[in-house]
Scaffold this active site. Structure first.
Site, PDB file in Angstrom:
ATOM      1  N   ARG A  42       1.259  -1.240   0.228  1.00  0.00           N
ATOM      2  CA  ARG A  42      -0.150   0.240   0.151  1.00  0.00           C
ATOM      3  C   ARG A  42       0.750   1.214   0.160  1.00  0.00           C
ATOM      4  O   ARG A  42       0.387   2.133  -0.991  1.00  0.00           O
ATOM      5  CB  ARG A  42      -0.770  -0.132   1.180  1.00  0.00           C
ATOM      6  N   TYR A  71     -15.570  15.875 -17.982  1.00  0.00           N
ATOM      7  CA  TYR A  71     -16.104  14.455 -17.989  1.00  0.00           C
ATOM      8  C   TYR A  71     -17.466  13.726 -17.047  1.00  0.00           C
ATOM      9  O   TYR A  71     -16.622  14.363 -16.146  1.00  0.00           O
ATOM     10  CB  TYR A  71     -14.518  13.505 -17.964  1.00  0.00           C
ATOM     11  N   ASP A  77      -7.076  18.302 -16.190  1.00  0.00           N
ATOM     12  CA  ASP A  77      -7.234  16.639 -16.674  1.00  0.00           C
ATOM     13  C   ASP A  77      -6.621  16.325 -18.055  1.00  0.00           C
ATOM     14  O   ASP A  77      -7.329  16.768 -18.599  1.00  0.00           O
ATOM     15  CB  ASP A  77      -8.264  16.456 -16.293  1.00  0.00           C
TER      16      ASP A  77
END
Ligand SMILES: Nc1ncnc2c1ncn2[C@@H]1O[C@H](COP(=O)(O)OP(=O)(O)OP(=O)(O)O)[C@@H](O)[C@H]1O
Ligand SMILES: C[C@@](O)(CCO)CC(=O)[O-]
Length: 910
Positions: A69, A121, A196
């Site tokens: 992790r 989006y 983005d």
């Protein structure tokens, strides 16, 4: 993870020279993609592919890794590789693109304000809406294509994030990331600019270089390229932000798994090669649909409103496009009829996909919001893959046919082609009729009214890169607009007089009594809706020359003589019955007159536009009145200069172009039409004159914007008309020499056109090719007999060491200007040295980029602010009136002309 993040992005350094005579360049992007190396993390067995460390835990204490992790060697390799190809200091990978945004938005606190686009989006929109409700974050949606809409929302102490997509998904709108980032940093320096970048990938766009703080990508798309994994990428340069992002990822536990890290690393190796192919095919598909008459959104198309900004930010238009059909049911039929194009959400894979955003990727945005944000229900999105483009187009064509969107139509030669069916056209035509009714846009058919407006118009000069003179004989010319323009201004009169003032031509000025001073008996008017015959009315030219020109002493200057005849010729031919507008016309240019940069075509275009407007044969949409009073420094409307591109309808541009060509005929004798086409349409064009056994026409050319040129005015005067006539004589007398030269120039133009539109060609090959072609084309112009010793001297100077540059004459030659290509790696100091040298020799050099706007008309909003410059008004109370636009126009120095004109308000461009 920490180890990879602190490393420099340049861990794959340019190798040291292996010999002093052999230079090595920094590796290109595709090499960097394919070469996965992390010097600080060598594999113990020298494995050539990064192994998958499929383990949750690592044994021991104090090791580099303890728990996947928090960190995993496979992921470290991937993140190191991503930082390297993105030229970033830090890269992180998480479980999906949305997980990236989730991590980033966890930097926000309740009460923070976020400014985001209005064409986002669907998933991004959904997460932002969630944060609004559950996280107390205030979200503003704005049209990010206009940076000024963001300014009023930048709230110091409150605005925490500005979230951008460019191009947007699915409307492919362009946000000026660099401008917005600079505005944000100036007004709210604490706010983070987040981009983005999924549509572009780091291959085509690197927003950190344009001022963004954080960039995220859905690695599921182009980075992986195969739709076989989900991944998200976050990159940044700031150590403080990187620390917080690493903390969040470790706390949330959404870092990318070892196996997906392996797959993503594998996909990235082929990113550049996939993207090159997909982008080239996307351009073909977009052009195909555009040719059929569909409204296509794709930043690679010449008429895309954000193309210029996009080309500044990115290295290509990408491989996603969208288009509308005018009918939702028809769009559904098209999507359902394709076979090769998979119906699917997402994009970026090697396989081509088709979708209807409103039913699929953007279905999570409710219909009312979609409508409010201008997302059409009939929009089809195409994500182009690596299949053979001809198969893709064929499959699309069959689907369009099956859905009834196109139909076969006969061609004049007996063949057939496909056109858009009329099923959707009536709507478009009805809309156009409605527009005409509402705004007065288009061509006039009704009687004229008294015109009381001042019209301010402008058109650019041009540089011909390849094909001048040969273009007169049907050879293709490659030409583009330059950043110097002619400006024309009209002001109404009420005394039945007409005046022409040309300050650039020895301050020539003359006033005619319209009724008595002009040879009306000699004119055959061309009625509204009719076209001028191909040849000039010589009877009228002669009548104007002998009966309307001022006394010879006032017009000994051949330039003002020609300019006056052209002006009066158009004025008279456009006039019919009693419609004889009375006004002043004044033209000024920032272009050198008669130097080969198309000053005559830009003047002709200004004259044609002004006269067509005054004769009310064309009209433009008018703006609503300003909400507050205008002042000389504040036009009271949002200033959107250069954003008015495509605001002038094509029919207006075509009509102006036709009439500018007539004026050019008066000035040039036998013009090809290339100069006025560039002056009106702007950009860069491959222009072929009709009537030489092949199809004439013009096609926009891309790729010019990024090239830098030096234009050098030799200051040697010459006459285009005489030079063109000289070539005609040589062609007649010596066809065996001249014809092969013309053929050779056609080969050069074809090659240049191919090279400029070949997205796969490397920059280096393009520049080398253009350099050779410039030399070759110039040699052929020497054969045509249009060079001049002074042009050869400029060529020699620019070609000499240390410059080594390629130069050719441009335009008619015989003196005038030379054009020199400045390669990317030409240093500023060398350029300065060259400029000083040229100036010392008495020339006037000017560094320029080309391909800007064509014809412009200032939207007539401030009639009250600038009183008409009519003679009578000026005389009555000159001191009390605010300064007329005309007076201010005359007063500007040549250098100030362009910025001053731009500052007058909203310019509408072709
Ligand atoms: N600012 C201006 N004001 C008035 N007339 C102008 C202006 N600029 C150009 N003209 C007209 O155009 C003529 C110049 O045309 P010419 O074709 O010789 O040069 P050019 O258009 O600059 O070069 P080329 O056609 O080779 O590109 C001038 O003689 C004049 O009649
Ligand atoms: C010399 C020429 O080719 C260009 C002048 O700018 C003439 C023309 O095309 O009209």
């Amino acid at each position: 993870m920490a180890a990879s993040h602190s490393s420099s992005p340049f861990d794959l350094p340019t190798p040291l020279p292996d010999s002093p005579s052999r230079r090595r360049h920094a590796y290109h992007f595709s090499t960097q993609c394919a070469t996965v190396e992390n010097p600080s993390q060598k594999d113990q067995y020298g494995s050539s592919s990064v192994p998958i460390y499929q383990t949750a835990t690592f044994k021991g204490v104090d090791g580099q890794y303890d728990y996947t992790r928090s960190g995993n060697p496979t992921r470290s390799h991937l993140e190191h590789h991503l930082a390297k190809i993105s030229s970033a200091q830090h890269a992180f990978t998480v479980s999906s693109g949305m997980a990236s945004l989730d991590v980033i938005t966890r930097l926000l606190k309740p009460g923070d304000e976020v400014i985001a686009g209005d064409d986002l989006y669907g998933g991004t929109n959904r997460l932002l809406s969630y944060l609004k409700v559950h996280g107390g974050v205030i979200i503003h949606h704005v049209d990010t294509t206009n940076p000024s809409t963001i300014l009023p929302l930048l709230n110091p102490g409150k605005t925490a994030m500005v979230l951008l997509e460019s191009p947007t998904n699915p409307l492919l709108k362009i946000a000026d990331i660099a401008q917005i980032a600079s505005d944000v940093k100036q007004r709210t320096p604490e706010a983070l600019v987040v981009v983005d970048n999924t549509m572009m990938s780091p291959y085509l766009q690197r927003p950190l270089e344009h001022g963004a703080d954080l960039v995220y990508d859905s690695g599921t798309k182009y980075l992986s390229g195969h739709h076989d994994l989900m991944a998200g990428v976050i990159i940044c340069n700031r150590n403080d932000i990187a620390k917080q992002i690493a903390f969040i990822i470790n706390s949330v536990g959404n870092a990318l798994t070892p196996f997906d890290s392996f797959l993503l690393l594998r996909g990235i190796k082929t990113l550049a090669i996939r993207m090159d192919r997909q982008q080239t095919s996307a351009m073909s598909v977009a052009s195909y649909l555009h040719r059929l008459g569909f409204l296509v959104h794709y930043p690679g198309l010449a008429d895309h409103p954000g193309r210029e900004i996009h080309e500044k930010l990115a290295n290509g238009p990408g491989a996603v496009l969208s288009f509308v059909t005018g009918d939702k049911a028809m769009s559904e039929r098209i999507v359902g009829s394709t076979r090769l194009w998979g119906i699917s959400v997402s994009f970026g894979a090697v396989n081509s996909l088709i979708s209807m955003p409103c039913l699929m990727s953007h279905a999570s945005i409710d219909a009312a919001t979609r409508a409010a944000r201008g997302l059409p229900e009939d929009l089809i999105r195409l994500c182009v893959g690596i299949e053979d483009p001809s198969d893709l187009i064929e499959d699309l064509e069959l689907a369009l046919l099956e859905a009834g969107a196109i139909t076969a139509a006969p061609l004049a030669d007996g063949g057939e082609h496909y056109i858009r069916t009329t099923a959707s056209l009536p709507r478009a035509i009805a809309k156009l009729a409605e527009d005409v009714k509402n705004t007065g846009l288009g061509l006039r058919t009704t009687p004229r009214k008294q015109e009381n407006r001042e019209w301010f118009v402008s058109a650019p000069g041009k540089v011909i890169l390849f094909g001048e003179h040969a273009v007169v004989y049907g050879v293709t010319a490659i030409a583009a607009a330059v950043d110097l323009r002619c400006y024309g201004l009209t002001s109404p009169r009420h005394d039945g007089k007409l005046s022409l003032k040309l300050p650039d031509l020895h301050n020539f000025e003359h006033t005619w009594d319209i009724k008595t001073d002009l040879p009306w008996d000699a004119v055959t008017p061309v009625l509204p809706g009719d076209v001028h015959p191909p040849t000039l009315d010589q009877k009228l030219v002669d009548a104007i020359t002998h009966r309307a020109l001022p006394p010879a002493a006032r017009l000994e200057n051949a330039q003002s003589r020609a300019a006056t005849i052209a002006f009066l010729y158009l004025y008279m031919v456009l006039t019919h019955e009693d419609e004889r507008p009375s006004f002043n016309f004044i033209a000024r240019s920032s272009l050198p007159v008669g130097a080969g940069l198309g000053s005559s075509a830009s003047y002709s275009s200004c004259v044609a536009t002004a006269l067509l407007l005054l004769h009310q044969r064309v009209s433009i949409p008018s703006l609503p009145p300003p909400s507050r009073g205008a002042t000389p420094t504040d036009p009271a409307h949002v200033h959107v200069s250069h954003k008015g591109r495509r605001a002038l309808p094509t029919e207006v541009a075509d009509e102006v172009n036709r009439w500018a060509f007539i004026a050019e005929k008066v000035l040039h004798g036998n013009p090809s039409g290339v100069d006025n086409a560039v002056a009106v349409f702007g950009g860069a064009l491959a222009f072929t004159r009709a009537g030489f056994g092949k199809k004439g026409g013009m096609e926009p050319i891309h790729g010019f914007k990024s090239l830098k040129f030096l234009l050098t005015d030799s200051k040697v005067p010459r006459d285009t008309k005489a030079l063109v006539a000289g070539v005609a004589v040589r062609k007649e007398n010596d066809p065996d020499v001249i014809e092969p030269a013309l053929e050779a120039i056609q080969v050069i133009s074809d090659e240049a056109r191919r090279a400029l539109s070949d997205l796969e060609l490397s920059r280096e090959s393009l520049l080398t090719g253009l350099t050779t072609m410039i030399h070759e084309n110039h040699a052929h112009l020497v054969t045509l007999g249009v060079s001049h010793p002074v042009l050869e001297a400029i060529r020699a100077k620019t070609a000499a060491e240390p410059f080594g540059l390629a130069t050719k004459l441009t335009g008619a030659g015989g003196g005038g200007c030379a054009v020199t290509l400045i390669p990317d790696d030409f240093s500023d100091s060398a350029l300065r040295e060259l400029l000083v040298g040229l100036e010392k020799d008495g020339y006037e050099p000017h560094v320029t980029t080309i391909g800007g706007s064509g014809l412009g008309i200032l939207s007539p909003y401030d009639e009250n602010n600038y009183p008409s410059g009519s003679d009578s008004e000026d005389a009555s109370a000159p001191e009390k009136q605010p300064e007329s636009l005309r007076k201010a126009f005359e007063r500007q120095g040549v250098e100030e002309l362009a910025p001053w004109a731009e500052g007058r308000g909203r310019w509408l461009y072709v």
